[in-house]
Scaffold this motif. Structure first.
Motif, PDB file in Angstrom:
ATOM      1  N   ARG A  59       0.817  -1.217   0.000  1.00 22.55           N
ATOM      2  CA  ARG A  59       0.000   0.000   0.000  1.00 22.55           C
ATOM      3  C   ARG A  59       0.847   1.261   0.000  1.00 22.55           C
ATOM      4  O   ARG A  59       0.296   2.362  -0.005  1.00 22.55           O
ATOM      5  N   VAL A  60       2.168   1.124   0.028  1.00 23.13           N
ATOM      6  CA  VAL A  60       3.064   2.276  -0.007  1.00 23.13           C
ATOM      7  C   VAL A  60       3.998   2.110  -1.196  1.00 23.13           C
ATOM      8  O   VAL A  60       4.610   1.054  -1.360  1.00 23.13           O
TER       9      VAL A  60
ATOM     10  N   ARG B  13      14.228  12.014   2.773  1.00 20.13           N
ATOM     11  CA  ARG B  13      13.182  11.114   3.286  1.00 20.13           C
ATOM     12  C   ARG B  13      13.389   9.689   2.803  1.00 20.13           C
ATOM     13  O   ARG B  13      13.054   8.718   3.507  1.00 20.13           O
TER      14      ARG B  13
ATOM     15  N   PRO C 255       4.753   4.856   5.430  1.00 15.63           N
ATOM     16  CA  PRO C 255       3.749   5.641   4.693  1.00 15.63           C
ATOM     17  C   PRO C 255       3.919   7.146   4.872  1.00 15.63           C
ATOM     18  O   PRO C 255       3.745   7.912   3.919  1.00 15.63           O
ATOM     19  N   LEU C 256       4.281   7.581   6.076  1.00 17.11           N
ATOM     20  CA  LEU C 256       4.473   9.006   6.310  1.00 17.11           C
ATOM     21  C   LEU C 256       5.684   9.544   5.565  1.00 17.11           C
ATOM     22  O   LEU C 256       5.656  10.649   5.002  1.00 17.11           O
TER      23      LEU C 256
ATOM     24  N   ARG D  93       4.906   9.244   1.523  1.00 15.93           N
ATOM     25  CA  ARG D  93       3.690   9.830   0.958  1.00 15.93           C
ATOM     26  C   ARG D  93       4.030  11.134   0.229  1.00 15.93           C
ATOM     27  O   ARG D  93       4.645  12.045   0.783  1.00 15.93           O
ATOM     28  N   GLY D  94       3.636  11.221  -1.044  1.00 16.85           N
ATOM     29  CA  GLY D  94       3.859  12.428  -1.833  1.00 16.85           C
ATOM     30  C   GLY D  94       5.286  12.630  -2.279  1.00 16.85           C
ATOM     31  O   GLY D  94       5.624  13.682  -2.841  1.00 16.85           O
TER      32      GLY D  94
END
Length: 545
Positions: free
Chosen positions: A136-137, A357, A415-416, A419-420
């Motif tokens: 999911r990531v 990140r 996920p954090l 994300r993006g």
């Protein structure tokens, strides 16, 4: 009878964990679900599993490591070999030394050799747990390949360091020179045995299959025996059975390239190995959960080893160890990245520095899992003089806590972090696939022409073979036309193929429904329905995606 019942209970819990993880309204990694269900079983049924360390290693590690070596993408592993080796070997030694002294400083009650053993078994990472999060990531494929390659090799290096540390605790002595020589024999001997066993067995079964035919069941059983045979032979010769299983798996993929199996054998074997991997990994995590109630019940007694009375100190120690592991990994990744960029600049290559990140995500993705649990449970129960192994229960509890906390942190943190985030461009293999399909189609056309002439020669119904060959060759010529030509033509051809695939899948769905309806109304036999359904399934597998 009790052992058989226990095995069936563990397998049932693994099956239920798959249903529960998919049914939950929020995404939770399957290992966490399995740990929770195992704890519930341990509380409800008071089940306690006590396995001999050697038996535990033999049952779970050889097949899992063999399969990892067999299936890991070899080209990607070779491309990123320097990075993988830096993580799998350099980071392991760095982690063992750093964490060993840190754990001993944090809890002086843990002897230094035991601290090194705990650090060594905490050094291997588990990409299977990360893969459940990656569903999911959007983790970059190259990063996943690096994590897989790292896990494949650091399993072996971490376990070898673990055994040296345990041996030092048992014997009370440690010599760096002797350890270096022993490591060379253990490592090189294990690799050589794994390669030799895999080559001899695969060449032998290919030779037999070409002369007396191939039987799918026999081929599958042979593939199941190779990792255990490699492991046992290496251990008998006092080499690393772990490295032997890894080397056998890597060799397996190369050795079988010269002797293709029947398609049916490949499909069945892949299914069998998928089931073994799912069951073995699941049972390990269920066992972790099953043992938690018993270990936590003794938490108050265990924490007294550290000089405290409050069991919450154990949680503080687990958090501290996790933070130290993440810090060491982040430091190593950062230094390794800058060294790689420096070497690229010296060669005049332009390399883009990845986003910070992504670097932190590489550190967070260092999840501990099945290998850590399998290894820590093999700590000896007693020293050579019969006294209890010092701080054994504490080491097991700390390792279990690190596994669970690292899973939770990765599930929340990845996920954090990702994300993006703009991901690095991945290599495209479309042209490579097109070349392979064109070459395969040209070879197929040539084979059809030869078969047509051979079958039609001297027969009165030669036109029948000419017509059949023409239809088959038209199919392959269409494939060649769709994969060659200018960009617009190829793009249009691919859109046409996509539309055809959707229509074919709809047709196959209708076929399946009609066959099932005929079976329910008993207009066809079950055997006939099964055979037709299998053909439809294979066609759908071929064209879906």
């Amino acid at each position: 009878m009790q052992t058989v019942t226990l095995v069936l209970i563990l397998l049932l819990v693994v099956v239920v964990s798959g249903w529960v993880s998919r049914a939950l309204p929020w995404p939770v990694p399957r290992p966490l679900v399995q740990i929770a269900l195992g704890a519930m079983v341990g509380l409800a049924a008071d089940v306690r599993v006590a396995l001999e360390p050697e038996v535990f290693f033999l049952l779970f590690l050889p097949p899992l490591l063999f399969l990892d070596g067999w299936r890991i993408p070899k080209e990607e592993m070779l491309r990123d070999a320097p990075t993988i080796l830096e993580l799998a070997l350099g980071l392991v030694v760095f982690t063992v030394l750093g964490m060993g002294y840190f754990i001993h400083w944090l809890m002086p009650a843990i002897p230094l050799p035991v601290a090194f053993a705990l650090a060594a078994i905490l050094s291997p990472t588990d990409p299977i747990a990360v893969s459940s999060i990656a569903a999911r990531v959007p983790i970059p494929k190259r990063l996943m390949h690096i994590l897989e390659g790292e896990s494949l090799l650091n399993d072996a290096s971490g376990l070898v360091c673990f055994r040296f540390a345990v041996a030092a605790m048992l014997t009370g002595s440690f010599s760096l020179g002797d350890a270096a020589l022993s490591f060379l024999w253990i490592a090189l001997g294990g690799i050589a045995i794994g390669v030799l066993v895999s080559l001899v067995v695969t060449r032998g079964k290919i030779w037999l299959a070409r002369r007396i035919g191939e039987e799918s069941g026999t081929q599958i059983l042979v593939s199941l025996l190779i990792p255990f045979g490699s492991y046992l032979l290496a251990e008998h010769l006092h080499c690393s059975g772990i490295l032997a299983a890894v080397a056998a798996g890597i060799t397996m993929s190369f050795a079988e390239a010269s002797g293709p199996l029947l398609a049916n054998t490949r499909l069945q074997r892949s299914t069998v190995w998928d089931t073994i991997q799912f069951a073995a990994n699941g049972i390990i995590f269920v066992l972790l959960g099953e043992q938690l109630p018993g270990i936590l019940a003794w938490a108050s007694e265990t924490v007294r080893i550290t000089g405290h009375d409050d069991p919450w100190w154990l949680l503080a120690y687990v958090v501290a160890i996790n933070l130290a592991l993440a810090a060491l990994r982040l430091l190593w990744v950062w230094v390794s990245l800058n060294f790689t960029l420096f070497r690229a600049n010296l060669r005049g290559e332009a390399m883009r520095r990845p986003h910070w990140r992504l670097v932190v995500a590489t550190s967070v993705a260092g999840v501990r899992g099945a290998i850590t649990l399998a290894g820590i449970l093999t700590l000896p129960l007693a020293l050579e003089d019969g006294t209890p192994f010092p701080a054994r229960d504490l080491a097991i509890l700390l390792a279990m806590g690190v596994i669970i906390l690292s899973l939770v942190v990765a599930n929340i943190g990845l996920p954090l972090l990702l994300r993006g985030l703009e991901m690095p461009a991945e290599d495209s293999h479309v042209e490579e696939e097109d070349r392979a399909r064109i070459a395969a189609a040209e070879a197929a056309i040539a084979a059809v022409e030869r078969a047509q002439h051979a079958l039609a020669e001297g027969r009165g119904d030669a036109d029948l073979y000419v017509s059949a060959a023409a239809r088959i060759m038209d199919f392959y010529r269409s494939r060649i036309d769709h994969r060659s030509g200018d960009g617009d033509a190829v793009a249009n051809a691919r859109r046409t193929e996509a539309a055809e695939r959707l229509m074919l899948l709809a047709a196959l769905k209708a076929e399946r429904g009609a066959i099932l309806a005929m079976r329910r109304s008993r207009r066809i036999r079950s055997e006939t329905a099964h055979r037709l359904m299998r053909e439809i399934d294979l066609l759908e597998l071929r064209h879906d995606g």
